[in-house]
Structures are given as C-alpha cells and as structure tokens.
Motif scaffolding. Structure first.
Motif, PDB file in Angstrom:
ATOM      1  N   HIS A   1      17.122  40.954  45.239  1.00  0.00           N
ATOM      2  CA  HIS A   1      16.835  41.916  44.189  1.00  0.00           C
ATOM      3  C   HIS A   1      17.862  41.143  43.073  1.00  0.00           C
ATOM      4  N   PRO A   2      17.255  40.730  41.603  1.00  0.00           N
ATOM      5  CA  PRO A   2      17.229  40.247  40.711  1.00  0.00           C
ATOM      6  C   PRO A   2      18.982  41.161  40.053  1.00  0.00           C
ATOM      7  N   ASP A   3      18.597  42.141  39.666  1.00  0.00           N
ATOM      8  CA  ASP A   3      19.604  43.053  39.652  1.00  0.00           C
ATOM      9  C   ASP A   3      20.984  43.184  40.487  1.00  0.00           C
ATOM     10  N   SER A   4      21.522  42.532  41.302  1.00  0.00           N
ATOM     11  CA  SER A   4      22.505  43.222  42.799  1.00  0.00           C
ATOM     12  C   SER A   4      23.153  41.906  42.116  1.00  0.00           C
ATOM     13  N   ALA A   5      24.284  42.307  42.709  1.00  0.00           N
ATOM     14  CA  ALA A   5      25.392  42.027  42.666  1.00  0.00           C
ATOM     15  C   ALA A   5      25.708  40.431  42.874  1.00  0.00           C
ATOM     16  N   ASP A   6      24.949  40.939  44.735  1.00  0.00           N
ATOM     17  CA  ASP A   6      25.613  39.187  45.404  1.00  0.00           C
ATOM     18  C   ASP A   6      24.777  38.099  45.009  1.00  0.00           C
ATOM     19  N   ALA A   7      23.154  39.120  43.810  1.00  0.00           N
ATOM     20  CA  ALA A   7      22.366  37.641  43.690  1.00  0.00           C
ATOM     21  C   ALA A   7      23.012  37.310  42.305  1.00  0.00           C
ATOM     22  N   ASN A   8      23.923  37.863  41.616  1.00  0.00           N
ATOM     23  CA  ASN A   8      24.363  37.212  40.109  1.00  0.00           C
ATOM     24  C   ASN A   8      25.342  35.934  40.933  1.00  0.00           C
ATOM     25  N   THR A   9      26.497  36.165  42.203  1.00  0.00           N
ATOM     26  CA  THR A   9      27.519  35.572  42.164  1.00  0.00           C
ATOM     27  C   THR A   9      26.533  34.341  43.554  1.00  0.00           C
ATOM     28  N   THR A  10      25.652  35.124  44.003  1.00  0.00           N
ATOM     29  CA  THR A  10      24.584  33.802  44.297  1.00  0.00           C
ATOM     30  C   THR A  10      24.454  32.671  43.526  1.00  0.00           C
ATOM     31  N   GLN A  11      24.181  32.613  42.229  1.00  0.00           N
ATOM     32  CA  GLN A  11      22.867  32.075  41.706  1.00  0.00           C
ATOM     33  C   GLN A  11      24.618  31.597  41.028  1.00  0.00           C
ATOM     34  N   SER A  12      25.289  32.188  40.950  1.00  0.00           N
ATOM     35  CA  SER A  12      25.914  31.507  39.818  1.00  0.00           C
ATOM     36  C   SER A  12      26.548  30.191  40.952  1.00  0.00           C
ATOM     37  N   TYR A  13      27.078  30.419  41.904  1.00  0.00           N
ATOM     38  CA  TYR A  13      27.329  29.720  42.712  1.00  0.00           C
ATOM     39  C   TYR A  13      26.126  28.272  43.129  1.00  0.00           C
ATOM     40  N   LEU A  14      24.536  28.843  42.869  1.00  0.00           N
ATOM     41  CA  LEU A  14      24.004  27.405  43.164  1.00  0.00           C
ATOM     42  C   LEU A  14      23.761  27.083  42.327  1.00  0.00           C
ATOM     43  N   ASP A  15      24.181  27.098  40.760  1.00  0.00           N
ATOM     44  CA  ASP A  15      24.362  27.043  39.279  1.00  0.00           C
ATOM     45  C   ASP A  15      25.442  25.719  39.197  1.00  0.00           C
ATOM     46  N   TRP A  16      26.657  26.099  40.043  1.00  0.00           N
ATOM     47  CA  TRP A  16      27.693  25.067  40.023  1.00  0.00           C
ATOM     48  C   TRP A  16      27.307  23.960  40.889  1.00  0.00           C
ATOM     49  N   VAL A  17      26.888  24.100  42.505  1.00  0.00           N
ATOM     50  CA  VAL A  17      26.730  23.256  43.435  1.00  0.00           C
ATOM     51  C   VAL A  17      25.536  22.635  43.620  1.00  0.00           C
ATOM     52  N   VAL A  18      24.444  22.450  42.414  1.00  0.00           N
ATOM     53  CA  VAL A  18      23.238  21.786  42.069  1.00  0.00           C
ATOM     54  C   VAL A  18      23.516  21.557  41.333  1.00  0.00           C
ATOM     55  N   GLU A  19      24.756  21.184  40.411  1.00  0.00           N
ATOM     56  CA  GLU A  19      25.375  20.171  39.172  1.00  0.00           C
ATOM     57  C   GLU A  19      26.402  19.156  40.280  1.00  0.00           C
ATOM     58  N   VAL A  20      26.735  19.255  41.501  1.00  0.00           N
ATOM     59  CA  VAL A  20      27.397  17.883  42.125  1.00  0.00           C
ATOM     60  C   VAL A  20      27.038  17.104  42.311  1.00  0.00           C
ATOM     61  N   PRO A  21      27.531  15.829  41.952  1.00  0.00           N
ATOM     62  CA  PRO A  21      26.540  14.506  40.995  1.00  0.00           C
ATOM     63  C   PRO A  21      26.785  13.604  42.830  1.00  0.00           C
ATOM     64  N   PHE A  22      26.571  14.525  44.042  1.00  0.00           N
ATOM     65  CA  PHE A  22      25.878  13.772  44.993  1.00  0.00           C
ATOM     66  C   PHE A  22      25.535  12.524  44.829  1.00  0.00           C
ATOM     67  N   GLU A  23      23.899  11.764  43.682  1.00  0.00           N
ATOM     68  CA  GLU A  23      23.165  11.457  44.697  1.00  0.00           C
ATOM     69  C   GLU A  23      23.824   9.817  42.703  1.00  0.00           C
ATOM     70  N   SER A  24      25.253   9.902  42.195  1.00  0.00           N
ATOM     71  CA  SER A  24      25.597   9.205  41.495  1.00  0.00           C
ATOM     72  C   SER A  24      26.769   8.371  41.957  1.00  0.00           C
ATOM     73  N   LEU A  25      26.852   7.476  41.971  1.00  0.00           N
ATOM     74  CA  LEU A  25      28.057   6.413  42.862  1.00  0.00           C
ATOM     75  C   LEU A  25      28.529   5.610  41.989  1.00  0.00           C
ATOM     76  N   ALA A  26      29.551   5.198  41.136  1.00  0.00           N
ATOM     77  CA  ALA A  26      29.895   4.308  40.187  1.00  0.00           C
ATOM     78  C   ALA A  26      29.710   2.353  41.488  1.00  0.00           C
ATOM     79  N   ASN A  27      29.073   1.592  41.137  1.00  0.00           N
ATOM     80  CA  ASN A  27      28.743   0.414  42.402  1.00  0.00           C
ATOM     81  C   ASN A  27      29.194  -0.822  41.631  1.00  0.00           C
TER      82      ASN A  27
END
Length: 453
Positions: free
Chosen positions: A285-311
């Motif tokens: 449910h969008p109002d649950s505390a777990d949803a907020n912490t999980t969404q915060s975690y996903l906001d960070w993890v999907v921004e990690v630049p796995f695909e970007s390497l200086a070559n």
C-alpha cells in the motif's frame, strides 16, 4: 414580463456574447459585462428600447467577440436592471423570453444581427404526454442518484404541462458541454428533442449507478481508514474502471524500464534482488512505512551507473604530460605514479589487465598542502575519468561509509556508492582524503570498515 410576439421577427437586434453560461428562455440571470463590445451592444439596446440576443461562445473561442467564434442561436430577452460596478464592469439582470437564431450579420462593432424566433414543432398531444411521462420518470430516477435536481425544481418539472419548458428546465440543470447544449437548443422537432433527452438522462443514470457502485466497493474495502485514504482508493477504483494507469503504476513501470536497461551490465544476483524489491513495492500500500523505505532504496539503486564505464585507452605518456603540466617539482611522486601506470599499460598490452591488478590503491602521504589531492586530479584528467573526493576527516560513523540499513527512515547508501552515482561512472578516480584523520568512537571503527570496503 414582456413577451415579444413572433410577428415582430425577424428583427435587427444587438448581440451580447456570454462566455460561461448557456442561457434558456424564462430564466432571470445576472450577467457581468466587462468588454467594450458587450457594453456598447447593451447601450444600443437600452437607447432603442429593443430586446437583445444573448449567445454563448464556442468552447475553443472563449473571449472572442466575432460571429465566427459564437453559436448562431441564443436567448432573446430584456434587461430588467443595469448597475455599473466600481471596477468598470456592468452588471445586468437579464430576463429571457424566447429562443432566437441569427439569420444574417449586420455589424461587428458592436455585434448586431437580424434575428428570428426559433419555432419548435410540437408532437401530437397523446405522444407528447407519453414522452413527458417517461422523461419525468427518468428524471426522478436520476434525482435519486445525483444532486442535479433540487426538490423545488422537481416539483416544477412535475407540474409543468409545456414540453418545451420541461426540456429547458432539465437541460439547464444537467452539466452539459456547450456543443451538446447547443444541439439540444436548436432542435426544432420537439418529439426528437424529447427522445434524445430521454436517452441522455438514461446515460446519466447509468454513469451515476456506476459511480455509486464504485463508492460501495471502496466502502467495503476501507471500513476503518481515514478520509484521505478513502479518496485515494476511490480515485484508484475509478481509474481501474476507466482502464487508465495511476501515477504509482507509472513509477513502478519506470523502475522496471531502468532495471531492464541495466540488466546486461550488472550481476545476476543484483538484478534478481532489485527486481524482487520492485515486485514487493507494487504489492504494498502506498501509505505504508515499508513502501516509503523500499521506494527510497529503489530511487538510489536504479541510479547506480552499472552501464557506464570510462574506456579510454591507457597511455603513460599522457599521464606524464598531465602531471608535468599541473605540477612543478615533485619528481619522486610523479616518477612513482608513472611507474605504476607504465605497469598497467604493459598488462593491458599483454591482455591480462582484467585478470590482475584490479582495485589497486595509491597512497600519498605528506604534510598538508604538498599536492596530494591535486596529483589525484591530474591522474583523473589524464585518464579522462570523473573524480570523486570522499573527505574522511573526523569521520566517526561507520554507516557513512558502509551505508545505512534500509529499515531506517532516511537511509542513505555509503559515500563511495553516492560518489559513483554523482560521477555517473562505475570506474571513476576515487580520492579518500585525510584518511589518517578518521576517528574511532562508540559508533564503530571507520578504519575497519575501509578495510572491508
């Protein structure tokens, strides 16, 4: 009330344009006139003691005062009262008497036209009574489901024997779009008008029944929740009935797209864990505390630049050139750095650079101001990589380096991971500045965490 007889028409009348309201005969309505064209048309009508025609603007042309931007039908009536207002506007009390239609244009400033009365063709009395009976029955059904018809208006509809007046009373209470209201307004065949209006009222009944059904579903699901939760769930149910996506579903879909774009650049375990968290969030449910912490975690993890390497290909000559351009003296440190990169270039040429010598660390030691950090800047420029500086002076909290637990509100990743996100590269030059000034305390030993990292 002065009623103008049909034998007076066609007649040349001033035209007043109304942007918001769609008027009907026998309505007494206050109108506020602010533009010069309408005020000039009003003055012309008062001077000549003639009736006026009030016409609505087309939905896409509100504010325009031209014949092409207005409907060709409106209400003929008289001005009962005229009151100038302090802000320059004029308030009039307008009484409609009959329906009129523009036959020909006469003047554009102010608008004047030759107007004729709209004559409605009445059906046979028996058919008219039958249609009116059905229409009144449907209006009663709609009134029970909605708030369109107050009791006084329902009583007037029941008592009126004039089909045209009953239609106008009903149409004035329904929330019609201008185009739909105009189509009903100009319909001269009263039998067809009654039939169309019955169909429209039936559609409104079905729409209101569906809305009530949605409300009942919502009530059954959320007996003990507050008003805000109720409104959100109601909106969700409506959007499900319409088949549209909610903003939350769009956010989750955006997470999935970002993850799929990075899939081939990341490890299988990392991909499975992130996908598991996205699926978990979609069920919460969008109002649950777990949803907020999980969404915060996903906001960070999907921004990690796995695909970007200086070559950029490593060249010890470029490293030496950059070091000499940025620093005068410091021969021993520069020689040691050149030796290190010469070895890396050799391993690269032999094709074994990816198997050995990964994650090597250069340690610069010396008093403040001798150029330790600026040497790292030069290395980053030569390698064409981003520079991430992590200041460790006085650091005590080990969570600053390792990252907070996801269960905490406001949890953040470690500084090194934050640096990767800011640099938008997975292999930047990372400077752990003032590493000798980390402090051991009750919060833990940062030196041990650095060794672990």
């Amino acid at each position: 009330m002065q009623i103008y007889e049909s034998k007076m028409f066609p007649a040349q009348l001033p035209v007043i344009v109304e942007d918001e309201l769609f008027l009907y005969p026998f309505m007494i309505t206050p109108l506020f006139l602010s533009d010069e064209e309408n005020i000039e048309a009003l003055n012309l009508a008062l001077e000549s003691q003639s009736p006026i025609l009030v016409v609505p603007t087309k939905a896409q042309n509100e504010g325009a005062r031209e014949f092409d931007s207005i409907y060709d039908a409106g209400v003929i009536g008289t001005v009962m009262r005229r009151v100038p207002l302090p802000d320059g506007r004029v308030k009039i009390l307008f009484q409609g008497t009959s329906k009129g239609r523009i036959v020909s244009k006469v003047s554009s400033k102010p608008l004047q036209a030759v107007v004729d009365v709209l004559h409605e063709k009445r059906p046979e009395n028996t058919k008219s009574d039958a249609l009116l009976t059905v229409l009144r029955e449907k209006v009663r059904d709609l009134a029970a489901l909605s708030h369109f018809f107050p009791p006084d208006l329902l009583k007037t509809i029941e008592e009126s024997a004039e089909p045209s007046r009953v239609c106008d009373l009903i149409l004035s209470s329904l929330r019609l779009k201008k185009k739909t209201a105009y189509e009903f307004f100009i319909e001269e065949n009263l039998e067809q008008k009654l039939l169309k209006l019955i169909d429209y009222v039936i559609e409104e009944i079905e729409a209101n029944k569906l809305q009530r059904e949605i409300k009942n579903k919502v009530h059954s699901r959320i007996d003990k929740v507050n008003k805000e939760y109720f409104l959100k769930e109601q909106l969700k149910q409506i959007q499900q009935e319409l088949g549209s996506d909610t903003s939350r579903e769009e956010e989750i879909e955006e997470y999935r797209k970002k993850l799929e774009a990075k899939k081939k650049f990341m490890g299988e375990d990392a991909y499975k864990e992130i996908k598991k968290q996205i699926d978990k969030l979609s069920r919460m449910h969008p109002d649950s505390a777990d949803a907020n912490t999980t969404q915060s975690y996903l906001d960070w993890v999907v921004e990690v630049p796995f695909e970007s390497l200086a070559n950029k290909k490593l060249s010890v000559q470029e490293v030496a050139k950059q070091l000499n351009a940025d620093h005068y003296g410091l021969e021993r440190p520069k020689d040691r750095i050149e030796e290190y990169f010469a070895l890396r270039e050799l391993l690269q040429l032999r094709g074994v650079a990816g198997k050995v010598n990964n994650g090597a660390i250069l340690c610069f030691a010396g008093p403040p101001g001798v150029g330790k950090t600026s040497l790292a800047n030069s290395i980053a420029k030569a390698l064409k990589r981003e520079l991430v500086r992590v200041a460790l002076g006085g650091l005590e909290d080990v969570n600053e380096l390792r990252g907070h637990r996801r269960t905490y509100i406001g949890a953040m990743p470690g500084r090194i991971v934050q640096g990767l996100i800011e640099a938008k590269q997975m292999n930047p030059v990372i400077v752990l500045d003032e590493i000798d000034k980390v402090g051991r305390s009750f919060r833990g030993d940062p030196t041990a965490v650095l060794l672990e990292i």
